[in-house]
Design an enzyme around this catalytic site. Structure first.
Site, PDB file in Angstrom:
ATOM      1  N   GLY A 117      -3.599  -5.434  -8.714  1.00 34.64           N
ATOM      2  CA  GLY A 117      -2.138  -5.301  -8.692  1.00 34.64           C
ATOM      3  C   GLY A 117      -1.730  -3.972  -9.283  1.00 34.64           C
ATOM      4  CG  ASN A 118       1.450  -2.077  -8.350  1.00 36.99           C
ATOM      5  OD1 ASN A 118       2.569  -2.360  -8.778  1.00 36.99           O
ATOM      6  ND2 ASN A 118       1.109  -2.235  -7.074  1.00 36.99           N
ATOM      7  CG  PHE A 119       1.215  -1.068 -14.821  1.00 41.20           C
ATOM      8  CD1 PHE A 119       0.788  -2.166 -15.560  1.00 41.20           C
ATOM      9  CD2 PHE A 119       0.402   0.057 -14.769  1.00 41.20           C
ATOM     10  CE1 PHE A 119      -0.413  -2.147 -16.248  1.00 41.20           C
ATOM     11  CE2 PHE A 119      -0.807   0.087 -15.452  1.00 41.20           C
ATOM     12  CZ  PHE A 119      -1.215  -1.012 -16.192  1.00 41.20           C
ATOM     13  CB  ALA A 167       4.487  -0.605  -6.337  1.00 38.27           C
TER      14      ALA A 167
END
Ligand code: CTP
Length: 408
Positions: free
Chosen positions: A213-215, A281
């Site tokens: 995943g990402n932030f 994102a």
């Protein structure tokens, strides 16, 4: 509550000054609340002689403010916060005295002080005896207020408290509400439009308990969706896993997890979309095979994960775009910002790209602020200062609306 009213979800400061028409402010507050507005009442000290704060706070569900601070606790009431909170600042009834104070900036009570601090659209509904209404001084003050951008909701003719007849009766509460609704409706610049927004991160499963995943927190995309809905659009918000929820009832949220699911949902909504804003994102890669069982450590010193490229949602929509559709994307960059953003816009056939740089403090994931530069396909570049994400959302939609109007 009426979600069809342009007042739905709006913050209305209702300023009440001391005249007999203050009794009508109770009905006015009731109608505003019924239309879905959040109403904060400010009373001048003399207004309290005509109607009780208890009546007004019961109707609005909020304590009435009339002093700069609460006497027994010393709690300070911030006129600046109130002024900024307001979408509409309405003074009804506006007496000759309050109009004079507003016109000349005599900030000796909470109502006028908040008026001087507000950036909201201001309306006044004058009410007074007809000789006061007809006086040159009142006319002069009303002219001054009008030239300051204040809208006057004209007093009506009829029998007055003095039993004299003439102009001076406060406009009826229903007419005041209509005036506000008419103004707000004229601001519904996206009425009848369908806006698609993607937001948040995507999670790409490695196994049942792990993901790539990402932030991203989704704050920017959710702010864009709220702003579009506030402008009258029907919004489809395709959201990855976030801990936010959409507030406006015109936002239809489609929750997804992976880039592939986001693509399917975005494609389905894109057909009927007038404007699409890709703020998600999206993970660029996903595991080649997601394991059905939890991958065990098994004393291995290395674990190699093979990845496959995810579909590019923005580029897919860019290739499918038909005339009249407007597609905007985001670019979060760490270096070579200008060139990277413009290259992405062209490669994905976007009409506009919103660039934010991680080198700017307060920009990027998780913050409540952002600092963006917007590039349009026609070559235009707009740089904005650090702002709240809600304000950035307004800048983005203002730019889109201008581009769409130019394309038409
Ligand atoms: N985007 C998308 N689908 C992807 C990747 C990106 O829809 N698989 C969209 C994003 O929502 C954004 C724009 O494309 O609007 C640019 O995203 P970004 O991650 O900056 O672009 P990438 O093409 O992935 O480039 P980079 O190599 O910088 O990651």
């Amino acid at each position: 509550m009426s979600i069809d009213s342009p007042l739905y979800g709006k913050h209305v400061v209702l300023g009440i000054s001391g005249g007999i028409a203050a009794y009508k402010s109770a009905v006015l507050a009731r109608l505003l609340v019924k239309a879905g507005a959040e109403v904060q009442v400010i009373m001048t000290p003399s207004a309290r002689e005509f109607i009780t704060p208890l009546t007004m706070s019961t109707l609005t569900g909020k304590p009435v403010i009339s002093e700069f601070f609460t006497a027994n606790t010393g709690e300070w009431h911030s006129h600046v916060d109130l002024g900024l909170w307001a979408d509409i600042f309405l003074v009804a009834p506006a007496t000759a005295c309050t109009l004079a104070k507003m016109a000349t900036g005599v900030a000796d009570n909470m109502l006028v002080t908040s008026y001087l601090s507000t950036r909201a659209k201001v309306f006044v509904a004058p009410a007074m005896d007809f000789d006061m209404m007809a006086h040159r001084s009142t006319a002069r003050n009303l002219r001054t207020l009008e030239s300051d951008g204040v809208s006057i909701i004209e007093a009506a003719e009829g029998e007055l408290a003095s039993h004299l007849c003439g102009k001076g009766r406060m406009a009826e509460p229903a007419d005041i509400v209509s005036a506000l609704e008419k103004y707000l409706a004229s601001e519904k610049t996206l009425a009848g439009k369908h806006v698609l927004v993607t937001a948040g991160p995507t999670y790409e499963r490695i196994d049942p308990v792990r993901f790539i995943g990402n932030f991203s927190t989704g704050k920017m995309g959710y702010a864009v969706a709220e702003e579009a809905a506030a402008r009258g659009a029907r919004v489809t918000l395709v959201s990855g896993p976030v801990s936010l929820s959409a507030v406006h009832p015109s936002i239809h949220v489609v929750l997804v997890e992976s880039a592939y699911e986001m693509l399917v949902a975005a494609r389905a909504a894109f057909d009927s979309a007038d404007i699409a804003i890709m703020s998600a994102a999206v993970a660029d890669y996903a595991p080649l095979h997601a394991s059905e069982h939890k991958i065990k450590r098994e004393h291995q010193s290395e674990c190699v994960l093979s990845l496959k490229a995810n579909p590019d949602i923005a580029a897919t929509l860019g290739a499918a775009k038909h005339a009249g559709q407007f597609l905007a994307g985001f670019a979060l960059e760490t270096d070579n910002e200008h060139a990277n953003a413009v290259e992405k816009m062209e490669r994905k056939h976007l009409d506009m790209i919103v660039m934010n740089s991680l080198r700017d403090e307060g920009a990027g994931f998780g913050t409540d602020t952002n600092k963006v530069t917007i590039y349009c396909a026609g070559g235009e570049k707009r740089e904005f200062s650090l702002k709240s994400k809600a304000e950035v959302a307004a800048d983005i939609l203002n730019t889109i609306e201008e581009c769409v109007a130019r394309q038409a």
